[in-house]
Design an enzyme around this catalytic site. Structure first.
Site, mmCIF file in Angstrom:
data_model
loop_
_atom_site.group_PDB
_atom_site.id
_atom_site.type_symbol
_atom_site.label_atom_id
_atom_site.label_comp_id
_atom_site.label_asym_id
_atom_site.label_seq_id
_atom_site.Cartn_x
_atom_site.Cartn_y
_atom_site.Cartn_z
ATOM 1 N N SER A 1 -5.499 3.727 -0.564
ATOM 2 C CA SER A 1 -5.518 2.266 -0.123
ATOM 3 C C SER A 1 -4.378 1.596 -0.801
ATOM 4 O O SER A 1 -3.335 2.126 -0.109
ATOM 5 C CB SER A 1 -6.778 1.684 -0.035
ATOM 6 O OG SER A 1 -7.020 0.782 -0.179
ATOM 7 N N ASP B 1 -12.418 4.700 8.572
ATOM 8 C CA ASP B 1 -11.847 4.155 7.202
ATOM 9 C C ASP B 1 -12.408 2.345 8.184
ATOM 10 O O ASP B 1 -11.413 2.919 9.605
ATOM 11 C CB ASP B 1 -10.723 4.627 7.108
ATOM 12 C CG ASP B 1 -9.948 3.382 5.550
ATOM 13 O OD1 ASP B 1 -10.257 2.544 5.979
ATOM 14 O OD2 ASP B 1 -9.801 4.338 5.507
ATOM 15 N N HIS C 1 -13.531 5.165 3.791
ATOM 16 C CA HIS C 1 -12.220 4.668 3.237
ATOM 17 C C HIS C 1 -12.238 5.112 1.585
ATOM 18 O O HIS C 1 -12.924 4.948 1.017
ATOM 19 C CB HIS C 1 -12.392 2.732 3.061
ATOM 20 C CG HIS C 1 -11.252 2.848 1.933
ATOM 21 N ND1 HIS C 1 -10.196 2.622 2.728
ATOM 22 C CD2 HIS C 1 -10.645 1.874 0.931
ATOM 23 C CE1 HIS C 1 -8.949 1.571 1.813
ATOM 24 N NE2 HIS C 1 -9.480 1.205 0.898
#
Length: 553
Positions: free
Chosen positions: A214, A447, A485
């Site tokens: 991330s 994601d 994610h």
């Protein structure tokens, strides 16, 4: 110093000739390593405040220890750490705009049984918190041991500011804090960590790595692009390489889904109810029906990512909404979202999105829709993004800005200055690769935060700039079907990129595949293939990775 007189054309000049000069200089305390853990506190200086340097004995972490929460999988269950030296401090402490205290906070853990390697651990969100420097694999399903347990020295940082949590964007009001968060903290912490490692062990690390997902993945790409001599291997998961534009994509999606949401008695839309769990499950099953078997086996996962095509109009109700179809506003919301953010002329502001059954996973809903039953949304896109846009992505910052009313024609240019600092979109990696640097990137196809299509487009740009097909000799991208994610979803999200990058850097073993498993499909293994290859069933036992080959589509 002596004085000389020069006369020319009626002009008298007094010349000072410096013969010797003594200037006070700042010196950095030095330790002749190897040194005791507590002695590292003696390295304290005005621009490096060491607040803690203490030996930590081997043992099991108590349940309430924050370091335990930083572990994943089997490592969390055991929660056993080796004996190590724990160092904490702040680089360049200062008072910034509004009288707020700033400085680049860091933590460094130095194991007694050191393997000679250093790992910089990326953060998450907007940082603002010094994470526990354990080097856990940044995939939520990972069971591989953290780097510290393998003998790595591990560092982490808050990237130059302290927030209430990793969603606090108030640091964006300070110019230097923006720079520190964007990229400077990576270089500063890497430099000081190396010095502390040298002082502790009496020698520098033989190999240095960066690993994060991330925003930690964004920092990882920043490490490769802006600090090309600092790291030998970089692992970037779900890299927010266009974080600025992705933030606008979040606002676009929220606007799209609000338009399809039912309203409460006061006429306010309830974001989470734009799609029920059953609605998303219907879409996911329809995507599977359209795309699952293209890899040679219908097994509940879409491995043939590049060939998956789906139109939500195929689910449109001919009349009233029922459990087997979608309403007109729902179809339009999906079309609008998956097409991607656009300006008034239809030009893309952010990327389109791939269709994947992971859109029915809790992790997808948590970002796009949330679960709130009222008109006050709890979707992360609606709660995290607006404050970040107002305080950080806009220049100058505009704390009172209503991001949900963002105008994609008028307001998009206001994000350009932050993007220039923050987004590691550079493609020139000649120094990094020439000295043997290796880059491993992974991304969930489902994601909901950063589009896999956006990353693929960037990867193709990287290849064009760095030798075309030869780029795969130094960098590889792995797409993970079904994964949301940094893990989760109907995916095999248990794999070990740290072992892969270590073997690539130190032994020249380029990863032709990553072996993946996961709790979503018990007993199953599959290969994750380097882009553009995808897994194709070759025959044999359907649950075994050996039955699949990585092939170009």
């Amino acid at each position: 110093m002596r004085r000389g007189i020069t006369r020319e054309a009626g002009l008298t000049l007094t010349v000072l000739i410096v013969t010797s000069l003594t200037v006070p200089c700042l010196t950095r305390p030095a330790l002749a390593g190897p040194s005791a853990c507590g002695d590292l506190a003696r390295l304290d200086r005005p621009d490096l405040r060491i607040t803690r340097a203490e030996a930590v004995p081997a043992g099991t972490l108590p349940a309430d220890n924050p370091a335990r929460a930083a572990l994943t999988g089997a490592a969390r269950a055991k929660a056993a750490l080796p004996a190590h030296c724990l160092v904490e401090g702040t680089i360049d402490p200062r008072t910034g705009a509004g009288g707020v205290a700033y400085g680049i906070g860091f933590q460094l853990r130095l194991p007694e049984a050191w393997n000679g390697r250093f790992l910089f651990q990326g953060g998450g969100g907007l940082d603002g918190v010094v994470g526990e420097a354990l080097g856990a694999i940044p995939v939520s399903g990972a069971t591989a041991p953290p780097a510290l347990l393998r003998g790595y020295a591990v560092a982490s940082t808050d990237s130059g500011h302290r927030g209430r949590d990793s969603s606090d964007a108030s640091f964006g009001l300070d110019q230097q804090a923006r720079i520190d968060f964007a990229y400077r903290a990576v270089g500063e912490v890497a430099r000081e960590a190396r010095a502390l490692i040298g002082a502790r062990y009496g020698r520098p690390p033989a190999h240095a790595y960066f690993m994060g997902c991330s925003n930690g993945g964004r920092s990882a790409l920043m490490a490769a692009t802006r600090f090309p001599t600092a790291f030998d291997g970089v692992v970037a998961g779900a890299p927010a390489f266009r974080l600025t534009r992705a933030a606008l994509g979040q606002i676009w999606d929220t606007q799209a889904f609000l338009a399809a949401a039912p309203k409460d008695q006061d006429g306010r839309p309830i974001l989470a109810e734009a799609f029920s769990e059953a609605d998303l499950a219907l879409v996911a099953q329809s995507v599977l029906k359209a795309c699952d078997a293209a890899d040679g086996l219908a097994d509940g996962a879409v491995e043939a990512v590049s060939s998956c095509r789906f139109d939500p109009a195929s689910l449109a109700c001919p009349g009233d909404k029922t459990a087997t179809c979608l309403g007109e506003r729902q179809v339009e919301a999906l079309r609008r979202s998956f097409r991607g953010a656009e300006d008034g002329k239809g030009q893309p502001v952010y990327s389109s999105w791939p269709w994947d059954p992971g859109l029915a996973a809790p992790g997808w809903r948590a970002w796009k829709l949330g679960t709130a039953k009222t008109a006050t949304p709890n979707a992360r896109n609606a709660t995290l993004g607006p404050a970040a846009i107002a305080n950080y992505f806009l220049t100058p910052p505009d704390p009172g800005f209503d991001a949900l009313r963002f105008d994609f024609d008028r307001d998009t240019p206001r994000t350009a200055e932050t993007a220039a600092l923050n987004d590691p979109t550079g493609t020139f990696l000649s120094t990094f690769t020439a000295r043997g640097g290796r880059l491993l990137v992974y991304q969930g196809v489902a994601d909901p935060v950063f589009s896999a299509r956006d990353l693929v487009a960037h990867w193709q740009d990287l290849a064009r700039t760095n030798g075309g097909a030869a780029f795969s000799e130094v960098a590889r991208l792995f797409l993970v079907p079904g994964m949301t994610h940094c893990g989760g979803g109907p995916a095999l999200d248990d794999f070990d990129p740290l072992t892969a990058i270590e073997g690539w850097v130190e032994r020249g073993q380029a990863p032709d595949r990553l072996l993946a498993r996961g709790t979503a499909f018990p007993g199953r293994t599959r290969p994750l293939c380097p882009f553009p290859q995808e897994a194709r069933y070759q025959g044999g036992e359907t649950e075994r990775a050996e039955s699949f080959a990585c092939q170009a589509p």
